[in-house]
Design a protein around this motif. Structure first.
Motif, short mmCIF file in Angstrom:
data_model
loop_
_atom_site.label_atom_id
_atom_site.label_comp_id
_atom_site.label_asym_id
_atom_site.label_seq_id
_atom_site.Cartn_x
_atom_site.Cartn_y
_atom_site.Cartn_z
N GLU B 210 28.78 36.67 36.61
CA GLU B 210 27.61 37.36 36.79
C GLU B 210 26.37 37.82 36.38
O GLU B 210 26.10 37.62 36.16
N ALA B 214 22.83 37.62 36.50
CA ALA B 214 21.97 38.25 35.89
C ALA B 214 21.15 37.37 35.06
O ALA B 214 19.63 38.03 35.00
N GLU B 217 17.94 36.90 37.70
CA GLU B 217 17.97 38.92 37.84
C GLU B 217 16.73 38.74 36.72
O GLU B 217 15.96 39.37 36.55
N GLU B 298 32.72 47.32 40.13
CA GLU B 298 31.44 48.39 40.08
C GLU B 298 31.93 49.28 39.69
O GLU B 298 31.68 50.12 38.75
N THR B 303 29.44 44.29 36.18
CA THR B 303 28.86 43.36 37.68
C THR B 303 27.55 42.84 36.33
O THR B 303 26.79 43.12 35.80
N SER B 304 26.28 42.01 37.37
CA SER B 304 25.57 41.42 37.08
C SER B 304 23.66 42.27 36.49
O SER B 304 23.42 42.93 35.70
N LYS B 305 24.72 43.29 37.91
CA LYS B 305 23.42 44.67 37.56
C LYS B 305 23.20 45.53 35.84
O LYS B 305 22.50 45.85 35.67
N GLU B 306 24.97 45.22 35.61
CA GLU B 306 24.90 45.80 34.58
C GLU B 306 25.08 45.57 33.67
O GLU B 306 23.95 45.50 32.23
N SER B 309 21.22 45.61 33.43
CA SER B 309 20.71 47.19 32.74
C SER B 309 20.45 47.04 31.26
O SER B 309 20.01 47.42 30.17
#
Lengths: 277, 314
Positions: B210, B214, B217, B298, B303-306, B309
């Motif tokens: 992750e 990240a 990203e 999730e 997650t990578s998204k977290e 962010s």
């Protein structure tokens, strides 16, 4: 050792145990005295162990799972020459190598670290298994308290011992009828220990734990091809009537004059048996 | 070492690598003993039980197994024990602590299915606290395993390393990060991506993947970070982490574990009082639950998204 010599050795262990605890003024008197005769038979005659052999992997080992009986173990080891007798007077002193509960990393001659009840049983299984897997002709003797039978781990270890037929491990249960808060039967009745062990697949026997001849015969006569368990019918505080008759005799704190009186009683008894420290 | 991460998985699953490594250790060292507590089939080791007298199924009795391992160590053997993570930590903690660590015995412990990788076994089997418990054992080594190269290297090294050594390892797929010949050391972290010093991600275990995603990203947003895999959470490579933390200033610590007690705590303890900002992507003091791993990641924010962010808002 013959019977008489083992009895004298047992009495010397009682003297040394009480001198050891008296040096600190408090300690685990009851459960130390109840295994003195057993230790005399083990270290006096049965076990292949001596200070000279301490690094020999083929020697026998002892795991005292009721680790609070440390003073009795230390007394025995001092009398066997593992360390000077005077060291007994350092029990629980700052920086001591004689802690209240047995510690193999601190005390010469102690084979296993114990104290958290139940845990010594599995450790003893592991020690015996190591000898078995290494084809070493050595036995492990395991001393377990009767109150300790409350711990579930004891029965996990007993089950493993029987299921895997660990015949080089001898279980010895100190059935002195009492634990810290009082009588076993009032706290968590262990029921019939001999039958319990038999039901697990052990060759089990109950003997008088203060008769060295009976202990010796039990240790040497049980079937060699089955796991063995010996229930020692003992008295907590055996050897000192005043301690035996004290309800709460697990750990005792008394004044110097009482310790001195008890040591004199034990020494007088030793003299009357024809022995000397 | 070479970092060969490209988002692809290892050729085999973790469980195959665990059983292969245990078999090699049994073959190469006659003092190695493998103990399991009725979960040998789950890591492909059931066949070993029949092949070796030094591979023993202890039954469903983890405390006894841990104690036997301590006794084996005292008797000169080198025990490896396996069970699922919660049973390798909570269930036999006092035995590992006393019969193992305190008694000076040496045990290699394999705790499989860490955190959300327990997936369909659910909350009872989902350890978010195992690292925390093991961190409290003086001198213990803890490895939140990233991929198979790391597992094989460090498990093999652990056999001759004294003390308590805990490996938290999934049983299924891993994303390949390191080449097979990579050498790992206890207490030596690895920089696995170095794009810049805008931020630092410190991630272990499944969160390494992750973190790598990240980092890419973030790079797309012109935010260039460095990623460190600590390799062992204890001992922690304090020198490496401190050096990069002070350079990067903004730090996200990511782990598949409760935010209390594990890698997040270790890094925050290390950096306390430093002029840096530290946040985390970890489980927010919750119990586990059942479900597919991707759902759970999730659900718990792993997650990578977290990571992206939290890094941007730091």
């Amino acid at each position: 050792m013959n019977k008489k010599e083992m009895e004298i050795f047992a009495q010397k262990i009682r003297v040394a145990t009480i001198e050891c605890i008296a040096s600190r003024g408090f300690g685990h008197v009851g459960g130390s005295l109840s295994i003195s005769d057993l230790l005399a038979v083990l270290y006096g005659e049965v076990m292949n162990v001596s200070p000279e052999k301490k690094d020999d992997p083929n020697r026998d080992k002892l795991v005292c799972s009721k680790g609070h009986a440390g003073p009795a173990i230390y007394a025995t080891l001092a009398l066997k020459g593992f360390f000077p007798y005077e060291k007994l007077f350092t029990l629980n002193q700052p920086g001591t190598t004689l802690p209240s509960h047995c510690d193999k990393n601190k005390t010469e001659g102690v084979d296993m670290t114990t104290g958290s009840l139940g845990q010594g049983t599995s450790l003893a299984v592991g020690l015996a298994l190591a000898d078995k897997l290494s084809n070493r002709n050595a036995k492990t003797y395991l001393i377990v308290g009767d109150g300790e039978q409350d711990e579930g781990q004891v029965w996990e270890a007993a089950s493993f011992t029987a299921a895997k037929n660990i015949t080089n491990l001898i279980w010895i249960i100190d059935w002195n009828k009492k634990q810290l808060d009082g009588y076993n039967k009032d706290i968590l009745d262990p029921q019939n220990l001999e039958e319990k062990f038999k039901s697990f697949g052990f060759d089990a026997i109950t003997v008088n734990g203060h008769n060295v001849e009976e202990i010796y015969n039990a240790l040497t006569n049980l079937k060699k091809n089955k796991p063995r368990a010996i229930i020692l019918d003992t008295v907590k505080g055996h050897g000192l009537k005043e301690v035996e008759e004290t309800f709460s005799n697990h750990s005792m704190t008394v004044g110097k004059e009482v310790w001195d009186k008890w040591i004199k009683i034990l020494k007088d008894e030793l003299t009357s048996m024809g022995g000397a420290m | 070492m070479s970092i060969i991460y490209d988002g692809n998985k290892d050729e085999v699953q973790f469980k195959s690598a665990i059983s292969e490594t245990i078999k090699n250790l049994l073959d190469n060292d006659k003092t190695v003993v493998y103990l399991d507590s009725d979960l040998s089939s789950c890591i492909g080791c059931n066949k070993l039980i029949n092949e070796y007298d030094r591979a023993i199924n202890c039954g469903i009795a983890e405390a006894n197994m841990a104690g036997i391992a301590g006794g084996l160590s005292s008797g000169g053997m080198k025990p490896i024990i396996h069970t699922f993570g919660p049973f390798a930590s909570r269930r036999c903690y006092d035995q590992i602590f006393l019969s193992g660590g305190y008694a000076g015995n040496s045990i290699t412990i394999i705790g499989t299915d860490p955190g959300v990788t327990a997936a369909f076994n659910g909350g009872t089997h989902m350890p978010f606290e195992d690292t925390g418990l093991y961190r409290l054992i003086p001198g213990a080594i803890i490895c939140d395993v990233t991929d198979i190269a790391m597992l094989k290297c460090l498990m093999t090294k652990s056999i001759n390393h004294k003390g308590i050594k805990y490996f938290r390892v999934p049983r299924k797929d891993s994303y390949k990060v390191y080449s097979n010949d990579t050498d790992f050391e206890f207490g030596k972290g690895k920089i696995i991506k170095e794009l810049g010093t805008d931020g630092l991600i410190i991630a272990s275990g499944i969160m390494v993947y992750e973190a790598m995603k990240a980092a890419e990203e973030l790079a797309n947003k012109n935010f260039k970070v460095t990623v460190i895999d600590p390799v062992t959470i204890k001992p922690l490579d304090e020198e490496l982490i401190k050096q990069y933390a002070l350079k990067c200033k903004k730090i996200i610590v990511a782990e598949n574990h409760n935010k209390i007690g594990g890698l997040v705590s270790a890094v925050k303890e290390l950096l306390c009082g430093q002029n840096v900002k530290v946040s985390h992507v970890a489980v927010e003091d919750k119990f586990g639950e059942v479900g597919p791993q991707n759902y759970l990641q999730e659900q718990f924010g792993l997650t990578s998204k977290e990571i992206v962010s939290k890094m941007i808002s730091l």
